[in-house]
Design a protein around this motif. Sequence first.
Motif, mmCIF file in Angstrom:
data_model
loop_
_atom_site.group_PDB
_atom_site.id
_atom_site.type_symbol
_atom_site.label_atom_id
_atom_site.label_comp_id
_atom_site.label_asym_id
_atom_site.label_seq_id
_atom_site.Cartn_x
_atom_site.Cartn_y
_atom_site.Cartn_z
ATOM 1 N N UNK A 72 -32.137 -29.152 -22.618
ATOM 2 C CA UNK A 72 -32.147 -27.748 -23.022
ATOM 3 C C UNK A 72 -32.501 -26.810 -21.881
ATOM 4 N N UNK A 73 -33.003 -27.375 -20.761
ATOM 5 C CA UNK A 73 -33.252 -26.509 -19.599
ATOM 6 C C UNK A 73 -31.946 -25.978 -19.011
ATOM 7 N N UNK A 74 -30.848 -26.702 -19.278
ATOM 8 C CA UNK A 74 -29.556 -26.264 -18.742
ATOM 9 C C UNK A 74 -28.951 -25.138 -19.557
ATOM 10 N N UNK A 75 -29.679 -24.657 -20.565
ATOM 11 C CA UNK A 75 -29.138 -23.603 -21.427
ATOM 12 C C UNK A 75 -28.716 -22.379 -20.623
ATOM 13 N N UNK A 76 -29.526 -22.036 -19.626
ATOM 14 C CA UNK A 76 -29.206 -20.864 -18.810
ATOM 15 C C UNK A 76 -27.872 -21.014 -18.118
ATOM 16 N N UNK A 77 -27.630 -22.198 -17.549
ATOM 17 C CA UNK A 77 -26.363 -22.444 -16.869
ATOM 18 C C UNK A 77 -25.217 -22.302 -17.852
ATOM 19 N N UNK A 78 -25.391 -22.928 -19.027
ATOM 20 C CA UNK A 78 -24.304 -22.925 -20.000
ATOM 21 C C UNK A 78 -23.971 -21.512 -20.439
ATOM 22 N N UNK A 79 -25.004 -20.755 -20.813
ATOM 23 C CA UNK A 79 -24.767 -19.399 -21.301
ATOM 24 C C UNK A 79 -24.142 -18.544 -20.203
ATOM 25 N N UNK A 80 -24.724 -18.591 -19.008
ATOM 26 C CA UNK A 80 -24.251 -17.703 -17.945
ATOM 27 C C UNK A 80 -22.857 -18.094 -17.482
ATOM 28 N N UNK A 81 -22.604 -19.409 -17.327
ATOM 29 C CA UNK A 81 -21.291 -19.829 -16.829
ATOM 30 C C UNK A 81 -20.204 -19.475 -17.828
ATOM 31 N N UNK A 82 -20.452 -19.746 -19.119
ATOM 32 C CA UNK A 82 -19.375 -19.460 -20.071
ATOM 33 C C UNK A 82 -19.150 -17.959 -20.186
ATOM 34 N N UNK A 83 -20.219 -17.166 -20.044
ATOM 35 C CA UNK A 83 -20.026 -15.717 -20.134
ATOM 36 C C UNK A 83 -19.318 -15.168 -18.915
ATOM 37 N N UNK A 84 -19.798 -15.542 -17.739
ATOM 38 C CA UNK A 84 -19.258 -14.931 -16.522
ATOM 39 C C UNK A 84 -17.830 -15.389 -16.267
ATOM 40 N N UNK A 85 -17.562 -16.687 -16.531
ATOM 41 C CA UNK A 85 -16.231 -17.197 -16.224
ATOM 42 C C UNK A 85 -15.209 -16.841 -17.282
ATOM 43 N N UNK A 86 -15.571 -17.014 -18.562
ATOM 44 C CA UNK A 86 -14.556 -16.910 -19.601
ATOM 45 C C UNK A 86 -14.801 -15.773 -20.592
ATOM 46 N N UNK A 87 -15.929 -15.879 -21.304
ATOM 47 C CA UNK A 87 -16.089 -15.002 -22.461
ATOM 48 C C UNK A 87 -16.226 -13.549 -22.052
ATOM 49 N N UNK A 88 -16.896 -13.284 -20.947
ATOM 50 C CA UNK A 88 -17.046 -11.896 -20.503
ATOM 51 C C UNK A 88 -15.693 -11.220 -20.365
ATOM 52 N N UNK A 89 -14.840 -11.708 -19.437
ATOM 53 C CA UNK A 89 -13.536 -11.051 -19.282
ATOM 54 C C UNK A 89 -12.659 -11.125 -20.537
ATOM 55 N N UNK A 90 -12.596 -12.300 -21.188
ATOM 56 C CA UNK A 90 -11.631 -12.467 -22.280
ATOM 57 C C UNK A 90 -12.031 -11.657 -23.507
ATOM 58 N N UNK A 91 -13.272 -11.817 -23.949
ATOM 59 C CA UNK A 91 -13.668 -11.107 -25.170
ATOM 60 C C UNK A 91 -13.669 -9.598 -24.926
ATOM 61 N N UNK A 92 -14.102 -9.192 -23.726
ATOM 62 C CA UNK A 92 -14.052 -7.761 -23.421
ATOM 63 C C UNK A 92 -12.621 -7.251 -23.485
ATOM 64 N N UNK A 93 -11.677 -8.047 -22.949
ATOM 65 C CA UNK A 93 -10.273 -7.612 -22.968
ATOM 66 C C UNK A 93 -9.755 -7.511 -24.394
ATOM 67 N N UNK A 94 -10.144 -8.472 -25.255
ATOM 68 C CA UNK A 94 -9.674 -8.422 -26.641
ATOM 69 C C UNK A 94 -10.262 -7.208 -27.359
ATOM 70 N N UNK A 95 -11.570 -6.977 -27.150
ATOM 71 C CA UNK A 95 -12.198 -5.814 -27.782
ATOM 72 C C UNK A 95 -11.595 -4.521 -27.231
ATOM 73 N N UNK A 96 -11.340 -4.550 -25.930
ATOM 74 C CA UNK A 96 -10.786 -3.378 -25.255
ATOM 75 C C UNK A 96 -9.393 -3.064 -25.808
ATOM 76 N N UNK A 97 -8.606 -4.128 -26.064
ATOM 77 C CA UNK A 97 -7.275 -3.924 -26.636
ATOM 78 C C UNK A 97 -7.387 -3.298 -28.022
ATOM 79 N N UNK A 98 -8.392 -3.740 -28.786
ATOM 80 C CA UNK A 98 -8.542 -3.205 -30.134
ATOM 81 C C UNK A 98 -9.112 -1.798 -30.126
ATOM 82 N N UNK A 99 -10.076 -1.557 -29.235
ATOM 83 C CA UNK A 99 -10.780 -0.281 -29.249
ATOM 84 C C UNK A 99 -10.013 0.803 -28.477
ATOM 85 N N UNK A 100 -9.595 0.471 -27.247
ATOM 86 C CA UNK A 100 -8.993 1.492 -26.386
ATOM 87 C C UNK A 100 -7.469 1.382 -26.362
ATOM 88 N N UNK A 101 -6.948 0.143 -26.328
ATOM 89 C CA UNK A 101 -5.505 -0.035 -26.219
ATOM 90 C C UNK A 101 -4.761 0.548 -27.402
#
Lengths: 167, 263
Positions: B86-115
């Motif tokens: 469970x000490x690796x939780x930080x790595x897991x959360x940060x890596x999945x957010x910075x690499x994938x979920x940050x850009x992708x989910x933001x883009x999907x929300x952005x398409x719905x909200x602004x697009x």
Amino acid sequence: MHSKTIEIWVGLFVALGLAAMFLLAMKVSNLSEFETGGEGYKIIARFQNVGSLRSRAAVSMGGVRIGRVSSVSFDKSTYEAVVEMRIDGKYDTLPSDTSASILTAGLLGEQYVGLTPGGSEDYLGEGGQIELTQSALVLEEVISRFLFNKAEGDGKSEGKSDGAKGK
Amino acid sequence: MNSVLKPFQILGESALVSLRKLGRANLFMLHVATGFPGILARPRLLAAQMYSVGVLSVLLILISGLFVGMVLGLQGYYVLTDFGAEESLGVMVAASLVRELGPVVTALLFAGRAGSALTAEIGLMKATEQLSGMEMMAVDPVKRIIAPRFFAGLVSMPLLAAVFSLVGVLGGYFVGVGLLGVDEGAFRSQMQAKIDFDEDIVNGVIKSLVFGAIVTWIAVFEGYDSVPTSEGVSRATTRSVVYAAFAVLGWDFVLTALMFGKD
């Protein structure tokens, strides 16, 4: 007036976004290490087996990280793995007879290079080489050695009993 | 004979229609790109669009990022604690957010909200003949109306994605360290040891920039290309969000394979 409030909001937005990027870089990633680490100096160690050691793994002494592995390569003339490490510039007093071993953080954690200081008065400098090295502990080898010993032990006891029967 | 060839004719027709639309979209994009110097001359236009596209999306991004990070913290903890990691939780959360979920989910929300808003706005301008009105006055509507919106989206997306990732990491930190009792030092030190600036942060920013271009491009093109009726605008708005989601997810795979496929 109205366009000015919009511009203020946009300015705040851009500042927020840039601050988020800056914080991600400094607090979440390892960028801050490079800033404080400076250039440092390079030392080399040769190992029989480095296990799954990769570049960017930690180099620590006494449990404190003092550098990073910069590259792991194979020497085709001596059949050894050559590990190149970059040590922080402020730790410039490693004795020249320092020994290096490859250790594992936790049971299944990632591997790192542990350095143990020797007693020499000379210090390792740029391009210095560590002579005393200990290979990585490969779990399969340990288990197979253990099983082999056990099987051998069983064979011996069986042999003895057979011998007893024969007699 | 005719009935045998009919399906092929339909297929060929739809293929040509799609190709024609793709060609129009590319020519349109070139036209928008020529509006870039005009943006530099009139930064006010860009600021006004960044307000509606970026500033008004911040609250949505903050809340979604916080909850995504908190859920990642919870789920990651339950999986990792089985392995005593469970000490690796930080790595897991940060890596999945910075690499994938940050850009992708933001883009999907952005398409719905602004697009969707961009498509509807431009489509309505077309339906009420404001765009042709501008042409009558010898003002290029693509340079005056579309280009500021496109570049505002392009600039806003990376900023929003960075905010999303940061807030998500904070959410994961609150749940992991505050709620579930993961060691604070281990959370932070493992995260900082594993998240690489060049590999992870920069690639995440590149991704969000590409997604910003894709989402805004689709949004402004669908609006500009819409059938100028109320039904046409509503269809264009739907298409804008759906196509943007498809394009973002597809390109995410391509970009991930290019960026992280090496080792």
